[in-house]
Design an enzyme around this catalytic site. Structure first.
Site, PDB file in Angstrom:
ATOM      1  N   GLU A   1       0.849  -1.197   0.000  1.00  0.00           N
ATOM      2  CA  GLU A   1       0.000   0.000   0.000  1.00  0.00           C
ATOM      3  C   GLU A   1       0.886   1.249   0.000  1.00  0.00           C
ATOM      4  O   GLU A   1       1.915   1.294   0.668  1.00  0.00           O
ATOM      5  CB  GLU A   1      -0.874  -0.003   1.253  1.00  0.00           C
ATOM      6  CG  GLU A   1      -1.752   1.224   1.417  1.00  0.00           C
ATOM      7  CD  GLU A   1      -2.520   1.238   2.740  1.00  0.00           C
ATOM      8  OE1 GLU A   1      -3.541   1.928   2.816  1.00  0.00           O
ATOM      9  OE2 GLU A   1      -2.084   0.549   3.700  1.00  0.00           O
TER      10      GLU A   1
ATOM     11  N   LYS B   1      -9.657   2.728  -2.166  1.00  0.00           N
ATOM     12  CA  LYS B   1      -9.862   2.140  -0.837  1.00  0.00           C
ATOM     13  C   LYS B   1     -11.216   2.550  -0.261  1.00  0.00           C
ATOM     14  O   LYS B   1     -11.511   3.731  -0.109  1.00  0.00           O
ATOM     15  CB  LYS B   1      -8.728   2.585   0.086  1.00  0.00           C
ATOM     16  CG  LYS B   1      -8.693   1.887   1.445  1.00  0.00           C
ATOM     17  CD  LYS B   1      -7.487   2.386   2.236  1.00  0.00           C
ATOM     18  CE  LYS B   1      -7.344   1.678   3.573  1.00  0.00           C
ATOM     19  NZ  LYS B   1      -6.168   2.209   4.321  1.00  0.00           N
TER      20      LYS B   1
ATOM     21  N   CYS C   1      -5.536  -2.868   2.878  1.00  0.00           N
ATOM     22  CA  CYS C   1      -5.263  -2.749   4.298  1.00  0.00           C
ATOM     23  C   CYS C   1      -6.511  -2.823   5.183  1.00  0.00           C
ATOM     24  O   CYS C   1      -7.018  -3.904   5.452  1.00  0.00           O
ATOM     25  CB  CYS C   1      -4.487  -1.454   4.553  1.00  0.00           C
ATOM     26  SG  CYS C   1      -3.528  -1.466   6.102  1.00  0.00           S
TER      27      CYS C   1
END
Length: 255
Positions: free
Chosen positions: A40, A106, A140
């Site tokens: 990431e 995200k 994540c």
């Protein structure tokens, strides 16, 4: 499919150094790969200084990823900070060998670090089709939200890139295994190592887990380049024998 996981320390907010660092690692890969996975925010580290480090979809890092994908005749993926229409995104790019791209923004922004104050969350789940594999892209903190990852699309591979700190690494390990088992899917997860500018230590634990929760690549704690090969046919045979996905609940995600 042959996958290369690159687990590395990151230069804080220094895209040039990070690109050069990862390019050296990629050029050192001994055998041809189908997919290379970076962490990431691989070009900057997990920074909230979005305005200072953001690039555009016509920026250097995007062009760098496209050039490397073409040069190595493989796909490359990882996330970086992208500015678009005055907003900032933690955007995961999946670059195909011909340079074409798909993107995932995200969805779950890490409010504990203020990510939601500086970045705009995505609204779409993204499934990439590559080499007859259906790959679900996640970043994540998404890992903590199983509904968003639920395998309603019959994807084959759940792919996470992260900057997940040592202090919560037990959760990382446990949740990755759970996502593999509950979705009857391979899970590939790439995290970073090293100390970031906020003094958070990262110990990696990049790993690959099969559709029954068994390790294909054990959690790794050192910087390195790790190569694995996964077999779709074995997974499909297991899904026929253990057809748990047919009993999954129907639901609708509201954004």
């Amino acid at each position: 499919m042959k996958i290369v996981l690159i687990q590395s320390d990151l230069y804080w907010e220094q895209p040039d150094k990070n690109r050069n660092h990862f390019e050296r690692k990629i050029n050192g890969i001994a055998h041809a790969a189908d997919l290379i996975v970076l962490p990431e925010m691989f070009s900057t580290g997990f920074t909230m200084n979005a305005k200072a480090v953001a690039e555009t979809m016509q920026g250097e890092t995007v062009h760098w990823m496209q050039a490397l994908a073409k040069q190595n005749k493989c796909a490359i993926t990882g996330s970086l900070v992208i500015e678009e229409n005055g907003q900032y995104y933690n955007r995961m790019l999946f670059v195909f060998p011909d340079g074409e791209m798909q993107q995932y923004d995200k969805r779950h922004l890490f409010s504990l670090a203020g990510e939601n104050q500086f970045y705009t969350g995505g609204t779409q789940k993204v499934i990439v089709e590559y080499l007859d594999w259906k790959i679900c892209l996640q970043i994540c903190y998404d890992l903590r939200f199983p509904v968003f990852a639920r395998n309603v699309e019959n994807y084959d591979l759940l792919l996470y890139v992260a900057n997940w700190p040592k202090v919560r690494i037990n959760a990382w390990d446990a949740l990755l295994k759970a996502r593999a088992i509950e979705n009857l899917s391979y899970v590939v997860a790439v995290n970073r190592v090293g100390l970031d500018a906020n003094k958070y230590e990262h110990v990696g634990h990049s790993q690959v887990i099969d559709f029954l929760g068994n390790p294909v690549l054990d959690p790794q704690e050192k910087e390195g380049v790790f190569v694995v090969e996964i077999d779709k046919n074995t997974m499909l045979e297991t899904r026929k024998k253990l057809d748990f996905l047919s009993d999954r609940d129907d639901f609708t995600i509201t954004i």
